[in-house]
Design a protein around this motif. Structure first.
Motif, PDB file in Angstrom:
ATOM      1  N   ILE C  16       0.848  -1.187   0.000  1.00 16.75           N
ATOM      2  CA  ILE C  16       0.000   0.000   0.000  1.00 16.75           C
ATOM      3  C   ILE C  16       0.883   1.235   0.000  1.00 16.75           C
ATOM      4  O   ILE C  16       1.887   1.311   0.712  1.00 16.75           O
ATOM      5  N   LEU C  17       0.532   2.203  -0.825  1.00 15.55           N
ATOM      6  CA  LEU C  17       1.339   3.417  -0.883  1.00 15.55           C
ATOM      7  C   LEU C  17       1.162   4.227   0.399  1.00 15.55           C
ATOM      8  O   LEU C  17       0.052   4.373   0.901  1.00 15.55           O
ATOM      9  N   PRO C  18       2.245   4.788   0.917  1.00 14.78           N
ATOM     10  CA  PRO C  18       2.144   5.614   2.126  1.00 14.78           C
ATOM     11  C   PRO C  18       1.140   6.751   1.927  1.00 14.78           C
ATOM     12  O   PRO C  18       0.397   7.091   2.841  1.00 14.78           O
ATOM     13  N   ALA C  19       1.134   7.311   0.715  1.00 13.78           N
ATOM     14  CA  ALA C  19       0.229   8.433   0.465  1.00 13.78           C
ATOM     15  C   ALA C  19      -1.232   8.031   0.670  1.00 13.78           C
ATOM     16  O   ALA C  19      -2.062   8.849   1.077  1.00 13.78           O
ATOM     17  N   SER C  20      -1.555   6.767   0.390  1.00 14.99           N
ATOM     18  CA  SER C  20      -2.930   6.300   0.585  1.00 14.99           C
ATOM     19  C   SER C  20      -3.249   6.144   2.061  1.00 14.99           C
ATOM     20  O   SER C  20      -4.350   6.454   2.519  1.00 14.99           O
ATOM     21  N   LEU C  21      -2.266   5.659   2.818  1.00 13.94           N
ATOM     22  CA  LEU C  21      -2.483   5.503   4.264  1.00 13.94           C
ATOM     23  C   LEU C  21      -2.756   6.856   4.905  1.00 13.94           C
ATOM     24  O   LEU C  21      -3.598   6.997   5.785  1.00 13.94           O
ATOM     25  N   GLN C  22      -2.051   7.879   4.395  1.00 18.77           N
ATOM     26  CA  GLN C  22      -2.215   9.214   4.973  1.00 18.77           C
ATOM     27  C   GLN C  22      -3.642   9.733   4.803  1.00 18.77           C
ATOM     28  O   GLN C  22      -4.111  10.569   5.570  1.00 18.77           O
ATOM     29  N   LEU C  23      -4.351   9.211   3.777  1.00 18.16           N
ATOM     30  CA  LEU C  23      -5.707   9.696   3.507  1.00 18.16           C
ATOM     31  C   LEU C  23      -6.663   9.377   4.670  1.00 18.16           C
ATOM     32  O   LEU C  23      -7.660  10.069   4.871  1.00 18.16           O
ATOM     33  N   ARG C  46      -4.985 -10.417  -6.782  1.00 22.42           N
ATOM     34  CA  ARG C  46      -4.355 -11.230  -5.728  1.00 22.42           C
ATOM     35  C   ARG C  46      -3.751 -10.336  -4.657  1.00 22.42           C
ATOM     36  O   ARG C  46      -2.535 -10.242  -4.489  1.00 22.42           O
ATOM     37  N   ILE C  47      -4.618  -9.624  -3.974  1.00 25.07           N
ATOM     38  CA  ILE C  47      -4.163  -8.678  -2.971  1.00 25.07           C
ATOM     39  C   ILE C  47      -4.751  -8.986  -1.613  1.00 25.07           C
ATOM     40  O   ILE C  47      -4.882  -8.106  -0.760  1.00 25.07           O
ATOM     41  N   GLY C  48      -5.125 -10.237  -1.435  1.00 26.46           N
ATOM     42  CA  GLY C  48      -5.783 -10.656  -0.211  1.00 26.46           C
ATOM     43  C   GLY C  48      -5.097 -10.183   1.064  1.00 26.46           C
ATOM     44  O   GLY C  48      -5.743  -9.645   1.972  1.00 26.46           O
ATOM     45  N   GLU C  49      -3.768 -10.297   1.098  1.00 24.63           N
ATOM     46  CA  GLU C  49      -3.052  -9.996   2.344  1.00 24.63           C
ATOM     47  C   GLU C  49      -3.119  -8.519   2.704  1.00 24.63           C
ATOM     48  O   GLU C  49      -2.937  -8.142   3.843  1.00 24.63           O
ATOM     49  N   ASP C  53      -3.866  -4.993   6.422  1.00 23.45           N
ATOM     50  CA  ASP C  53      -3.136  -3.732   6.630  1.00 23.45           C
ATOM     51  C   ASP C  53      -4.098  -2.559   6.615  1.00 23.45           C
ATOM     52  O   ASP C  53      -3.992  -1.610   7.378  1.00 23.45           O
ATOM     53  N   CYS C  54      -5.029  -2.669   5.684  1.00 21.43           N
ATOM     54  CA  CYS C  54      -5.986  -1.604   5.494  1.00 21.43           C
ATOM     55  C   CYS C  54      -6.974  -1.538   6.648  1.00 21.43           C
ATOM     56  O   CYS C  54      -7.309  -0.471   7.152  1.00 21.43           O
ATOM     57  N   ALA C  55      -7.403  -2.698   7.065  1.00 21.62           N
ATOM     58  CA  ALA C  55      -8.388  -2.775   8.140  1.00 21.62           C
ATOM     59  C   ALA C  55      -7.849  -2.124   9.396  1.00 21.62           C
ATOM     60  O   ALA C  55      -8.579  -1.482  10.152  1.00 21.62           O
ATOM     61  N   ALA C  56      -6.534  -2.239   9.594  1.00 21.39           N
ATOM     62  CA  ALA C  56      -5.923  -1.693  10.808  1.00 21.39           C
ATOM     63  C   ALA C  56      -6.021  -0.180  10.861  1.00 21.39           C
ATOM     64  O   ALA C  56      -5.782   0.432  11.894  1.00 21.39           O
ATOM     65  N   LEU C  57      -6.355   0.465   9.739  1.00 18.73           N
ATOM     66  CA  LEU C  57      -6.427   1.922   9.736  1.00 18.73           C
ATOM     67  C   LEU C  57      -7.826   2.407  10.083  1.00 18.73           C
ATOM     68  O   LEU C  57      -8.108   3.609  10.023  1.00 18.73           O
ATOM     69  N   GLY C  58      -8.698   1.493  10.383  1.00 18.49           N
ATOM     70  CA  GLY C  58      -9.959   1.866  10.987  1.00 18.49           C
ATOM     71  C   GLY C  58     -11.133   2.164  10.094  1.00 18.49           C
ATOM     72  O   GLY C  58     -12.053   2.852  10.523  1.00 18.49           O
ATOM     73  N   PRO C 166      -2.280   7.709  10.087  1.00 22.61           N
ATOM     74  CA  PRO C 166      -2.690   7.418  11.459  1.00 22.61           C
ATOM     75  C   PRO C 166      -1.968   6.176  11.984  1.00 22.61           C
ATOM     76  O   PRO C 166      -1.461   5.370  11.208  1.00 22.61           O
ATOM     77  N   GLU C 167      -1.931   6.066  13.284  1.00 25.83           N
ATOM     78  CA  GLU C 167      -1.371   4.852  13.899  1.00 25.83           C
ATOM     79  C   GLU C 167      -2.317   3.697  13.599  1.00 25.83           C
ATOM     80  O   GLU C 167      -3.532   3.840  13.713  1.00 25.83           O
ATOM     81  N   PRO C 168      -1.804   2.528  13.215  1.00 32.18           N
ATOM     82  CA  PRO C 168      -2.702   1.394  12.960  1.00 32.18           C
ATOM     83  C   PRO C 168      -3.401   0.965  14.257  1.00 32.18           C
ATOM     84  O   PRO C 168      -2.815   1.053  15.335  1.00 32.18           O
ATOM     85  N   ASP C 169      -4.621   0.583  14.083  1.00 33.65           N
ATOM     86  CA  ASP C 169      -5.418   0.138  15.227  1.00 33.65           C
ATOM     87  C   ASP C 169      -5.302  -1.381  15.326  1.00 33.65           C
ATOM     88  O   ASP C 169      -5.449  -2.078  14.330  1.00 33.65           O
TER      89      ASP C 169
END
Lengths: 263, 691, 331
Positions: C16-23, C46-49, C53-58, C166-169
């Motif tokens: 996942i791109l850092p820029a996307s996490l920042q969103l 094939r991006i199951g895993e 990571d994404c879910a942890a961002l809430g 954000p910090e991952p949850d």
């Protein structure tokens, strides 16, 4: 094959720009306006296609903007487009490229023949957004390939191969025609229009049309509202970063990331 | 001798020559443009100096002297040939059109002078043979044609001696006081000298030799005459007219394309596209080239291995012209006007675009317009105008030019300077200085035209600052245009973009006229040349003074007093646009000599032979064409050879080119300074940048 | 009521791109200010895993469009996926990162759904239900402020590093919902055949966003390698001054300046370049200029945004290491 080239007039990138005191827009005094450089790539690509192949019937250039944008349309005609469409809009809508794309789509779909290739610049150096190309593709119901740096159209003129610049590499994309392409630096070198061509361009036909009179545009309005323009935080003299080389490296990377937001 | 034979010979050879000459004349008149023939007294003076005085030739001393001998020999011997033609019809071996009859005082004098010149011509021929066979300088085309002609001249001279010697023997034998001895005749030294070995021969043999000498001379003269139109020796006929007809303008002035838009409208060619657009003077240039190669010898591009050679351009154009002579003149009669552009349907070879068919683009774009070729050419051939005219066609009609020039054109057009610098950069040079601007200043005596380079180039800004400080120190009432100043258009013009140049010139003239400008001082020779020599064509008439002249004047008037010694060995580098273009060689040197402590030395190549820095002719705004060396590094080396500690210039472009040569040169290089900067050090006024 | 905030999560090769996490920081902020729930969409093959990571961002809902045609970016397919997701979650606001992909797909989504669009935002704030955004324009010479209305769809692309991620949850709130996209219905005729990676050795200076440029004082062709290392880390290209090119240290096509190539990248790092007028004319348009030079009075500093008066050989390798460390931390 028919080719549509979309061009826009923008302030010359060498000009120093200032904002009107009330923030209502750009202070245009003394600012020279030119054809958006990325749109010049589009125009050049169109002309080169005609020079290389025998099946290009017509190159139409369309521009949208205030009345003065005619000058830019003439430049495109001087580069080799055959005729022009000038869509006149109020300056206040220029920042909403979705609206501009809708108006262009409305203007060019009046012509039932359609276009095999629509060429746009990757972005305008006024809004620095690059919304117009992809949005126009959507309104025209065409596929698009963005920011291409290489283009090959096959002999029969129904398929094209393009390379586009993405982070870390080049994407090789194949597509059927018609298609919309947005042009990136490196695709072609725009020509310097020759004097006879500049003169001839003054006589090429240009249709001028008010955006409001286009089909479906009477009621349309920009979705985003322009609030104002402000100068960026003053770019003061060079900030000298001091310290040991290690400290310099850390600090430089920090400011590039956090202040300048470039890495 | 034999009137019938003589008449036959003359009729045949002169008819042949007349036919050749007619062909050449017709070819000459395909040239479309007209050059005005005005200012006759000035032209006569110039012709006297250059053609009769052989002024240019003696720049190469040995070849120059040899040519002088042959040239004057030809003048003297031309009379001799006429006399011999006449003697062919009479039986009077002393005939000399009465005035110069043998034995008369004038005839005797002429005979002596003629003999002296025969010796000089023979010596000249030997010198040329030595140059061609032994020295073999690279500049020359060592053709057999050259040797053949030398041979003809040599034999012609020997034949003349033989004729005189035979006559002397026969005369001695028929004389009343015949003793068998042949007296030495002071009025005919060669004849009587060479008669001695013949003395023992019988009358018949002598008579044969005498006849042989006569006929060989006469036939060779006529053969030579017929060779001329087909060889480089055509210059024997065309050189003097070519010198007489050469442009009298300052060398730096390019002629404007009049009614540019109208020409486009009428689809007339802008600049030179085809051979028939050279104009008759251009074609006369081609006829006249002697292939001596002095132009190429001094061309900075050729010297650094570029594809450009001025001589090669002339020769290729001439060969092309001759090769297609029939088609060119034929087409002229068929369509009535060979120069119309509308007939594009049948692209014939003779209508080929000169670039690239005859001149390569690489050669065309390598020219620095330094004018060294024209300075050297002994027969008044021009190059820069032709090269710029060919560029004009490429740029304006085909839109073709080296890529960086497009950027430069757009920058000049949009930002008013060739450096893509934002407009607010233009006045940054003046920060912290008292610099009056025309818009606010009251009455001024002098307008300081800063120029783009001194206004924007970080290094050159110091020149502008020094000049402003000097003007203030001298108490001059001056001002500059400030933000209203725009590029003069010089670079665009030299690149062939006449349209842009005229637009820039008109805008500047409008501004200058708005402030009722009378006198302009500038630190840039390129601005100087354009403002002074080219703006008048577009309606801008000002007194334009280069800062070298102006500073020299301020010093002479005592308004600037260089007192503080500047201890340095200084070499001055001549700017082409200042020196060769405008004949300003002394004033920059005067300024330097006025500074106590300065020891002025000269580079081997200096003044009108100074080598270009490599910036002119738009080279500063593009990549140098491929070659073996860079022009600026070669020039820097020449200046370094003087062991000077400082290189002085009076041109911001020279300074910039030489500085950038130093960047690529590891040796500890001399410091580069403008004359204004050195002068400021000596004036004692605080240098604006010294704190 | 449809007032969800949909974050389009961009992934590249399973990261996942850092820029996307920042969103997600912005999404959370908007949810707080304007209500609505934060939802996320990941598209790829094939991006199951990645989902965890994404879910942890809430996000409250997490849609995954996982299908072979999504392996490469395709404007129409991705547009379709985002539009479908927006409909599924009832999105009023769609957030994308301003990347090549984000810039490319955002306008199509906005056009297709008849929404409002703002690209490359550097500031976003709520204003009575509408959104006030700021975005640089005119080559960074001005900042434009726009308002996107309170009603109707709004598509925003946000400049990377505008917000901190954000910090991952530890306790993810959302289940993964597969999103079926009817790609065949689009009938797109454009297909990506391959992606050719380019490294700093082969990148052209006129086509990149970041240029690391060297002057003659770099010394030799081999010494230029430290510049290439830095360019590689930054995904940029290497340029050179005329003097360096003349000295044979770099090929002619890397020459930047009046007589070479004129460039205007986002970031221009001039190493050991004094800044002759010819050079300045070729790179003055760069948005941010960093000058590294031992001569404090070199003209380049007058054009630079940031300057380091130091030997480039000391600083450049450290700079490369520091960037590498930071970019590694991002991903």
């Amino acid at each position: 094959m028919r080719i549509l080239v979309v061009v826009k007039q923008v302030p010359d990138s060498r000009a120093s720009l200032s904002v009107l005191a009330d923030g209502s827009g750009l202070d245009k005094a003394g600012v020279r306006f030119v054809c958006n450089p990325f749109d010049e790539f589009a125009a050049e690509q169109a002309v080169q296609l005609r020079e290389k192949r025998s099946d290009v019937d017509e190159i139409v250039a369309v521009t949208i903007g205030p009345a003065e944008a005619l000058q830019t349309l003439r430049t495109t005609l001087a580069m080799g487009a055959d005729r022009g469409i000038q869509i006149v809009v109020d300056e206040s809508v220029m920042f909403d490229e979705l609206y501009l794309a809708r108006a262009i789509a409305a203007a060019v779909t009046r012509d039932e023949q359609g276009y095999d290739l629509v060429l746009c610049g990757k972005q305008g150096i006024d809004n620095d957004a690059g919304d117009l190309g992809p949005a126009l593709a959507e309104y025209l119901g065409l596929p698009h390939i963005g920011a291409i740096v290489e283009l090959v159209v096959n002999e029969s003129g129904d398929r094209a191969n393009a390379k586009r610049q993405i982070e870390g590499g080049l994407e090789v994309v194949e597509t059927g025609l018609p298609v919309l392409l947005t042009c990136e630096k490196g695709l072609v070198e725009p020509r310097y229009p020759s004097l006879p061509n500049i003169m001839k361009a003054k006589k090429k036909p240009v249709e001028t049309v008010d955006a409001k009179t286009l089909p479906g545009m009477a009621e349309a309005a920009p979705r985003a509202t322009f609030i104002g323009l402000s100068p960026p935080p003053a770019r003061e003299a060079c900030t000298i970063i001091e310290g040991t080389p290690e400290e310099m490296a850390k600090e430089l990377v920090r400011v590039l990331r956090e202040e300048a937001k470039v890495i | 001798m034999n009137a019938v034979l003589m008449a036959l010979l003359l009729v045949v050879t002169l008819t042949a020559f007349a036919l050749s000459a007619r062909k050449r004349w017709k070819l000459l008149t395909i040239g479309s443009t007209q050059t005005p023939i005005d200012r006759i007294p000035e032209r006569l003076r110039l012709t006297l100096r250059q053609a009769i005085g052989q002024q240019r030739l003696t720049r190469y001393p040995l070849a120059g002297l040899a040519h002088k001998a042959i040239f004057f020999g030809f003048l003297v011997l031309a009379i001799r040939s006429l006399i011999l033609f006449a003697r062919g019809f009479t039986n009077d071996p002393a005939f000399g059109f009465w005035l110069l009859d043998a034995g008369t005082p004038l005839g005797n004098l002429y005979s002596l002078v003629k003999d002296i010149y025969i010796v000089l011509v023979l010596a000249g021929v030997l010198v040329f043979a030595y140059i061609r066979l032994i020295r073999k300088p690279a500049r020359m085309t060592l053709s057999t044609e050259g040797l053949l002609v030398l041979g003809i001249i040599f034999v012609m001279m020997l034949a003349d001696i033989l004729y005189d010697a035979g006559a002397a023997v026969l005369h001695a034998r028929t004389a009343a006081t015949a003793t068998g001895n042949i007296p030495f005749d002071i009025w005919s030294p060669l004849g009587s000298l060479f008669a001695q070995p013949l003395a023992s021969l019988p009358d018949g043999a002598i008579r044969t030799l005498w006849h042989a000498g006569f006929w060989v001379h006469v036939v060779l003269v006529l053969v030579f005459l017929n060779l001329l139109p087909y060889s480089k020796h055509f210059h024997v006929i065309t050189a003097i007219p070519n010198v007489f007809l050469q442009p009298l303008d300052p060398p730096g002035r390019l002629l404007p394309i009049e009614d540019l838009e109208g020409k486009v409208e009428r689809e007339e060619t802008l600049g030179i596209r085809r051979i028939d657009q050279l104009g008759w003077k251009g074609i006369l240039d081609l006829y006249t080239c002697t292939e001596c190669g002095r132009c190429t010898d001094h061309c900075p591009a050729a010297r650094t291995g570029k594809e450009l050679s001025p001589k090669a351009i002339t020769i290729s154009l001439r060969d092309f012209l001759y090769q297609h002579a029939d088609a060119l003149t034929g087409a002229g009669t068929a369509s009535g006007n060979a120069a119309t552009d509308s007939d594009e349907t049948a692209p014939a070879l003779h209508r080929a675009d000169l670039v690239p068919a005859v001149v390569s683009e690489e050669a065309l774009w390598a020219c620095t317009t330094c004018g060294a070729c024209e300075q050297e050419c002994p027969v008044g051939i021009s190059y820069v105008d032709k090269i710029v005219d060919m560029r004009r066609y490429l740029v304006q009609e085909k839109g073709e030019c080296p890529a960086p020039l497009q950027e430069m054109f757009q920058s000049v057009e949009m930002a008013g300077n060739p450096y893509s610098a934002p407009e607010e950069e233009r006045m940054k040079w003046a920060e912290g200085l008292d610099v009056p601007i025309c818009a606010q200043a009251g009455e001024i005596d002098v307008l300081f035209w800063v120029g783009c380079s001194p206004a924007i180039d970080q290094r050159a800004r110091s020149i502008a600052r020094a000049m402003a400080t000097l003007l203030n120190t001298a108490g001059v009432r001056w001002a500059c245009l400030g933000p209203e100043e725009r590029c003069t258009g010089d670079a665009a013009r030299r690149a062939g973009n006449e349209y842009l140049f005229q637009a820039m010139a008109q805008a500047n003239i409008e501004t200058l006229d708005r402030y009722s400008t009378k006198t302009i001082v500038t630190v840039c020779p390129h601005c100087y040349n354009t403002l002074k020599n080219e703006y008048p064509d577009l309606g801008g008439h000002y007194e334009v003074i280069h800062h070298a002249d102006y500073l020299a004047m301020l010093i002479a008037e005592g308004k600037l007093a260089p007192r503080q010694p500047v201890k340095a060995k200084v070499v001055y580098h001549d700017s082409c646009y200042l020196g060769r273009y405008n004949d300003i060689y002394d004033s920059p040197r005067e300024v330097l000599r006025a500074i106590p402590g300065v020891e002025l030395v000269e580079a081997e190549a200096s003044r009108d032979r100074g080598m270009c820095c490599g910036a002119g002719g738009v080279q500063a705004f593009k990549e140098e064409e491929p070659g073996t060396d860079r022009i600026n590094t070669v020039r820097l080396k020449q200046l370094q050879d003087t062991c000077a500690a400082t290189i002085c210039t009076a041109c911001p472009f020279c300074l910039s080119m030489l500085s950038s040569a130093q960047e690529t040169d590891d040796s500890s290089s001399p410091e580069g300074l403008d004359i204004a900067e050195v002068l400021l050090q000596s004036i004692g006024a605080l240098h604006p940048d010294s704190n | 009521m449809s007032n969800s905030i949909l974050v389009f999560v961009e992934q590249r090769e399973g990261t996942i791109l850092p820029a996307s996490l920042q969103l997600f920081t912005l999404a959370q902020q908007l949810a707080t200010e304007q209500g609505g729930q934060v939802c996320a969409l990941v598209v790829g093959a094939r991006i199951g895993e990645l989902a965890s990571d994404c879910a942890a961002l809430g996000p409250k809902r997490l849609l995954v469009a996982d299908a072979p045609p999504f392996r490469y970016y395709s404007p129409r397919a991705y547009t379709q996926a985002i539009c479908d997701a927006a409909a599924t979650v009832g999105a009023q606001t769609v957030l994308l990162a301003t990347t090549a992909l984000g810039r490319d797909v955002g306008p199509r989504v906005a056009a297709k759904l008849g929404g409002a669009l703002a690209t490359d935002c550097t500031s976003v704030s709520s204003h009575n239900g509408s959104l006030r955004i700021q975005r640089p324009s005119y080559c960074g010479k001005c900042i434009a402020e726009l308002e996107l209305p309170a009603d109707g769809l709004r598509v925003l692309s946000v400049r990377p590093n505008t917000f901190a991620a954000p910090e991952p949850d530890a306790a993810p709130a959302a289940e993964v919902e597969p999103l079926a996209v009817d790609i065949d219905a689009i009938g797109s005729r454009a297909t990506t055949l391959e992606v050719v990676k380019s490294d700093s050795m082969h990148k052209d200076v006129s086509e990149v966003d970041i240029i690391v440029s060297g002057g003659r004082s770099v010394g030799s062709e081999e010494d230029f390698s430290i510049l290439y290392d830095l360019a590689e880390v930054l995904d940029g290209a290497v340029g050179a001054s005329r003097a360096a090119v003349d000295a044979g240290q770099q090929p002619r096509d890397r020459q930047i300046g009046l007589t070479g190539k004129v460039v205007s990248p986002r970031l221009y790092i001039a190493c050991g370049i004094d800044g002759a007028i010819q050079h300045l004319a070729g790179m003055r348009g760069s948005r941010v200029i960093v000058a590294i030079n031992t001569k404090a009075d070199a003209p380049i500093f007058s054009a630079a945004t940031y300057g380091c008066v130091v030997d480039l050989f000391e600083l450049v390798p450290l700079l490369a290491a520091e960037c590498k460390r930071l970019l590694a931390a991002d991903s």
